[in-house]
Write a protein that holds these residues in place. Structure first.
Motif, PDB file in Angstrom:
ATOM      1  N   THR A  99       0.962  -1.251  -0.049  1.00 40.95           N
ATOM      2  CA  THR A  99       0.088  -0.046  -0.046  1.00 40.95           C
ATOM      3  C   THR A  99       1.012   1.199  -0.078  1.00 40.95           C
ATOM      4  O   THR A  99       2.052   1.214   0.055  1.00 40.95           O
ATOM      5  CB  THR A  99      -0.869   0.069   1.287  1.00 40.95           C
ATOM      6  N   ASP A 100       0.279   2.229   0.007  1.00 37.84           N
ATOM      7  CA  ASP A 100       0.999   3.658   0.107  1.00 37.84           C
ATOM      8  C   ASP A 100       0.983   4.064   1.549  1.00 37.84           C
ATOM      9  O   ASP A 100       1.561   5.133   1.611  1.00 37.84           O
ATOM     10  CB  ASP A 100       0.395   4.786  -0.660  1.00 37.84           C
ATOM     11  N   GLY A 101       0.801   3.209   2.481  1.00 34.67           N
ATOM     12  CA  GLY A 101       0.909   3.344   3.909  1.00 34.67           C
ATOM     13  C   GLY A 101      -0.311   4.529   4.232  1.00 34.67           C
ATOM     14  O   GLY A 101      -0.313   4.883   5.517  1.00 34.67           O
ATOM     15  N   GLU A 102      -1.198   4.882   3.461  1.00 36.87           N
ATOM     16  CA  GLU A 102      -2.282   5.878   3.941  1.00 36.87           C
ATOM     17  C   GLU A 102      -1.462   6.992   3.920  1.00 36.87           C
ATOM     18  O   GLU A 102      -1.975   8.052   4.810  1.00 36.87           O
ATOM     19  CB  GLU A 102      -3.085   5.389   4.658  1.00 36.87           C
ATOM     20  N   PHE A 103      -0.279   7.537   3.545  1.00 34.48           N
ATOM     21  CA  PHE A 103       0.359   8.725   3.761  1.00 34.48           C
ATOM     22  C   PHE A 103      -0.321  10.038   3.240  1.00 34.48           C
ATOM     23  O   PHE A 103       0.355  11.113   3.371  1.00 34.48           O
ATOM     24  CB  PHE A 103       1.805   8.574   2.950  1.00 34.48           C
ATOM     25  N   ARG A 104      -1.047   9.722   2.375  1.00 30.11           N
ATOM     26  CA  ARG A 104      -2.025  10.928   2.027  1.00 30.11           C
ATOM     27  C   ARG A 104      -2.974  11.293   2.658  1.00 30.11           C
ATOM     28  O   ARG A 104      -4.110  12.208   2.466  1.00 30.11           O
ATOM     29  CB  ARG A 104      -2.210  10.682   0.552  1.00 30.11           C
ATOM     30  N   ARG A 105      -3.369  10.530   3.768  1.00 33.63           N
ATOM     31  CA  ARG A 105      -4.611  10.839   4.714  1.00 33.63           C
ATOM     32  C   ARG A 105      -4.307  11.361   6.071  1.00 33.63           C
ATOM     33  O   ARG A 105      -3.146  10.777   6.634  1.00 33.63           O
ATOM     34  CB  ARG A 105      -5.273   9.364   4.590  1.00 33.63           C
ATOM     35  N   GLN A 106      -5.084  11.921   6.666  1.00 32.61           N
ATOM     36  CA  GLN A 106      -5.107  12.230   8.107  1.00 32.61           C
ATOM     37  C   GLN A 106      -6.058  11.336   8.714  1.00 32.61           C
ATOM     38  O   GLN A 106      -5.374  10.744   9.878  1.00 32.61           O
ATOM     39  CB  GLN A 106      -5.543  13.679   8.502  1.00 32.61           C
ATOM     40  N   TRP A 107      -7.055  10.985   8.178  1.00 33.26           N
ATOM     41  CA  TRP A 107      -8.031   9.906   8.656  1.00 33.26           C
ATOM     42  C   TRP A 107      -8.338   8.927   7.850  1.00 33.26           C
ATOM     43  O   TRP A 107      -8.372   9.032   6.503  1.00 33.26           O
ATOM     44  CB  TRP A 107      -9.343  10.484   9.089  1.00 33.26           C
ATOM     45  N   PHE A 108      -8.589   7.624   8.113  1.00 31.98           N
ATOM     46  CA  PHE A 108      -8.458   6.637   7.045  1.00 31.98           C
ATOM     47  C   PHE A 108      -9.853   6.656   6.277  1.00 31.98           C
ATOM     48  O   PHE A 108      -9.870   6.209   4.982  1.00 31.98           O
ATOM     49  CB  PHE A 108      -8.512   5.118   7.813  1.00 31.98           C
ATOM     50  N   HIS A 109     -10.613   7.266   6.793  1.00 31.88           N
ATOM     51  CA  HIS A 109     -12.198   7.295   6.136  1.00 31.88           C
ATOM     52  C   HIS A 109     -12.372   8.766   5.685  1.00 31.88           C
ATOM     53  O   HIS A 109     -12.899   8.930   4.436  1.00 31.88           O
ATOM     54  CB  HIS A 109     -13.223   6.783   6.912  1.00 31.88           C
ATOM     55  N   VAL A 110     -11.947   9.847   6.273  1.00 36.42           N
ATOM     56  CA  VAL A 110     -12.728  11.019   5.935  1.00 36.42           C
ATOM     57  C   VAL A 110     -12.030  11.807   4.758  1.00 36.42           C
ATOM     58  O   VAL A 110     -12.702  12.139   3.830  1.00 36.42           O
ATOM     59  CB  VAL A 110     -12.365  12.240   7.199  1.00 36.42           C
ATOM     60  N   ASP A 111     -10.749  11.423   4.517  1.00 39.20           N
ATOM     61  CA  ASP A 111      -9.989  11.923   3.389  1.00 39.20           C
ATOM     62  C   ASP A 111     -10.533  11.230   1.847  1.00 39.20           C
ATOM     63  O   ASP A 111      -9.992  11.631   1.065  1.00 39.20           O
ATOM     64  CB  ASP A 111      -8.448  11.815   3.477  1.00 39.20           C
ATOM     65  N   PHE A 112     -11.212  10.249   2.219  1.00 38.24           N
ATOM     66  CA  PHE A 112     -11.818   9.611   1.017  1.00 38.24           C
ATOM     67  C   PHE A 112     -13.304   9.902   0.781  1.00 38.24           C
ATOM     68  O   PHE A 112     -13.616  10.504  -0.091  1.00 38.24           O
ATOM     69  CB  PHE A 112     -11.919   8.000   1.068  1.00 38.24           C
ATOM     70  N   LEU A 113     -13.993  10.146   1.933  1.00 37.21           N
ATOM     71  CA  LEU A 113     -15.584  10.279   1.694  1.00 37.21           C
ATOM     72  C   LEU A 113     -15.873  11.628   1.378  1.00 37.21           C
ATOM     73  O   LEU A 113     -16.776  11.900   0.779  1.00 37.21           O
ATOM     74  CB  LEU A 113     -16.086   9.848   2.937  1.00 37.21           C
ATOM     75  N   LYS A 114     -14.801  12.476   1.813  1.00 45.72           N
ATOM     76  CA  LYS A 114     -15.219  13.838   1.681  1.00 45.72           C
ATOM     77  C   LYS A 114     -15.181  14.385   0.154  1.00 45.72           C
ATOM     78  O   LYS A 114     -15.582  15.410  -0.416  1.00 45.72           O
ATOM     79  CB  LYS A 114     -14.161  14.984   2.449  1.00 45.72           C
ATOM     80  N   HIS A 115     -14.607  13.458  -0.637  1.00 40.82           N
ATOM     81  CA  HIS A 115     -14.530  13.815  -2.198  1.00 40.82           C
ATOM     82  C   HIS A 115     -15.850  13.556  -2.929  1.00 40.82           C
ATOM     83  O   HIS A 115     -16.176  14.044  -3.901  1.00 40.82           O
ATOM     84  CB  HIS A 115     -13.319  13.041  -2.730  1.00 40.82           C
ATOM     85  N   PHE A 116     -16.597  12.905  -2.261  1.00 39.73           N
ATOM     86  CA  PHE A 116     -18.064  12.836  -2.999  1.00 39.73           C
ATOM     87  C   PHE A 116     -18.779  13.944  -2.787  1.00 39.73           C
ATOM     88  O   PHE A 116     -18.989  14.801  -1.684  1.00 39.73           O
ATOM     89  CB  PHE A 116     -18.920  11.804  -2.264  1.00 39.73           C
ATOM     90  N   SER A 117     -19.385  14.293  -3.929  1.00 37.43           N
ATOM     91  CA  SER A 117     -20.362  15.883  -4.111  1.00 37.43           C
ATOM     92  C   SER A 117     -21.439  15.357  -3.176  1.00 37.43           C
ATOM     93  O   SER A 117     -22.447  14.369  -3.009  1.00 37.43           O
ATOM     94  CB  SER A 117     -20.685  15.874  -5.465  1.00 37.43           C
TER      95      SER A 117
END
Length: 378
Positions: free
Chosen positions: A63-81
């Motif tokens: 994996t990328d270690g989730e190095f682009r995230r602060q939270w495992f879930h928020v940094d993905f879900l916030k991109h949904f319109s």
């Protein structure tokens, strides 16, 4: 029957401790002192490094270690319109330092205007290739339940969704679209991270969930249907795993209770290929719920812990693997090994050093080879 593509006898959940320089850069970016493209460049550099470290430790899924995230879930879900961040989650379980994740509020119809994870996947895959490896490029995204469980009816706009059935339909659809984008980019393994089915095994959190959403048994069935709908259009050669744990923030947990309350829904209703399950201490209960696991599914047992620096006792780990295997139709053939969760589900990370983290991964790989032999892909 062989292991599903992308699942290995020595596996992992996905996140790793962030280097200090990356943490400092993310803080500077939050303060407006660092441009987004400068942060991205530093993330790229550190991801290239953590790819090499995973491969050097013997992992075959990277994996990328989730190095682009602060939270495992928020940094993905916030991109949904239609989804916005408003305040913080309210809970009777408060984390160390009082840190609570942002609250995800649905303000309008949910849509998926563009791929969320594809660029990150492509960069990760390129770095695996640069390293000369054919390891699996593992994508970790939050389960769709993560946008609902901790919220209430008031956090889902009633004009956009007068009833919740269309909300769940749209939520499944945007996941279908993201998985389609990932598949077209080359992704063949995706892991859904879900704390909520495990939280429903905790009597206190289960009661709180019923106050928000009604009968917890019905909610578990509803979540299984949601996840199944979300992955229903994936091609046959895309493997889907699901990870369950009871919280993992700075070595702190938030729930306790064995899997029995959700076991039949979890193992008999979900259409996933592999289960990554927390089992590192007594909070997760005994192995008896595994009796419901069908013979064609795999369980990746998190009997090692990412929460503590001390190395596990090799004999004890092997003993627990065999205890779990006794409940399964095909015994150890259905079992793989991992830690119960990632090492850094949030950017702060757990209470151990990077050196201790990699020592634990190397030990895991060694134990897996002792149990299953040198080829960890079968």
């Amino acid at each position: 029957m062989s292991l599903p593509n992308g699942v290995y006898r020595a596996d992992h959940v996905g996140s790793f401790l962030r280097p200090r320089a990356l943490l400092e850069a993310r803080q500077q970016a939050a303060e407006g002192k660092l441009k987004p493209e400068e942060l991205r460049e530093l993330e790229d550099k550190n991801i290239a490094d953590v790819v090499k470290k995973q491969l050097d430790a013997g992992l075959l899924s990277v994996t990328d270690g989730e190095f682009r995230r602060q939270w495992f879930h928020v940094d993905f879900l916030k991109h949904f319109s239609g989804v916005e961040l408003r305040g913080a989650v309210q809970s009777t379980n408060v984390s160390l330092g009082g840190t609570m994740p942002p609250r995800l509020v649905v303000m309008d119809k949910i849509s998926h205007p563009k791929p969320i994870q594809v660029d990150d996947f492509k960069y990760l895959e390129s770095q695996i290739a640069v390293a000369g490896s054919k390891a699996t490029t593992k994508v970790c995204i939050p389960s769709p339940t993560m946008i609902h469980f901790r919220n209430s009816r008031e956090t889902i706009d009633e004009k956009a969704y007068p009833t919740l059935s269309p909300f769940f339909d749209d939520l499944a659809r945007v996941y279908q679209e993201e998985l389609d984008d990932l598949y077209k980019a080359g992704a063949r393994f995706v892991q859904l991270d879900d704390t909520n089915l495990a939280y429903m095994c905790d009597p206190k959190m289960r009661a709180e969930a019923e106050e928000r959403h009604g009968d917890a048994n019905l909610l578990a069935h509803k979540y299984a249907a949601l996840i199944n709908a979300a992955i229903s259009k994936r091609p046959a050669d895309m493997t889907i795993g699901i990870h369950l744990c009871r919280g993992n923030h700075r070595s702190q947990w938030f729930a306790q209770g064995g899997y029995e309350p959700v076991a039949e829904v979890l193992f008999k209703e979900l259409h996933v290929d592999a289960y990554f399950l927390e089992y590192d201490d007594a909070r997760s209960g005994d192995f008896s719920p595994l009796r419901h696991l069908p013979a064609d599914k795999i369980v990746v047992l998190g009997v090692m812990t990412s929460k503590k620096a001390a190395l596990e006792d090799r004999a004890e780990v092997i003993k627990r693997l065999n205890e779990a295997a006794a409940f399964l139709p095909r015994g150890l053939a259905q079992v793989c090994l991992s830690h119960q969760c990632g090492f850094s589900s949030t950017s702060e990370g757990n209470d151990l050093s990077e050196e201790e983290q990699w020592a634990k991964i190397r030990l895991e790989v060694d134990i897996a080879k002792e149990v299953w032999g040198g080829d960890l892909s079968v």
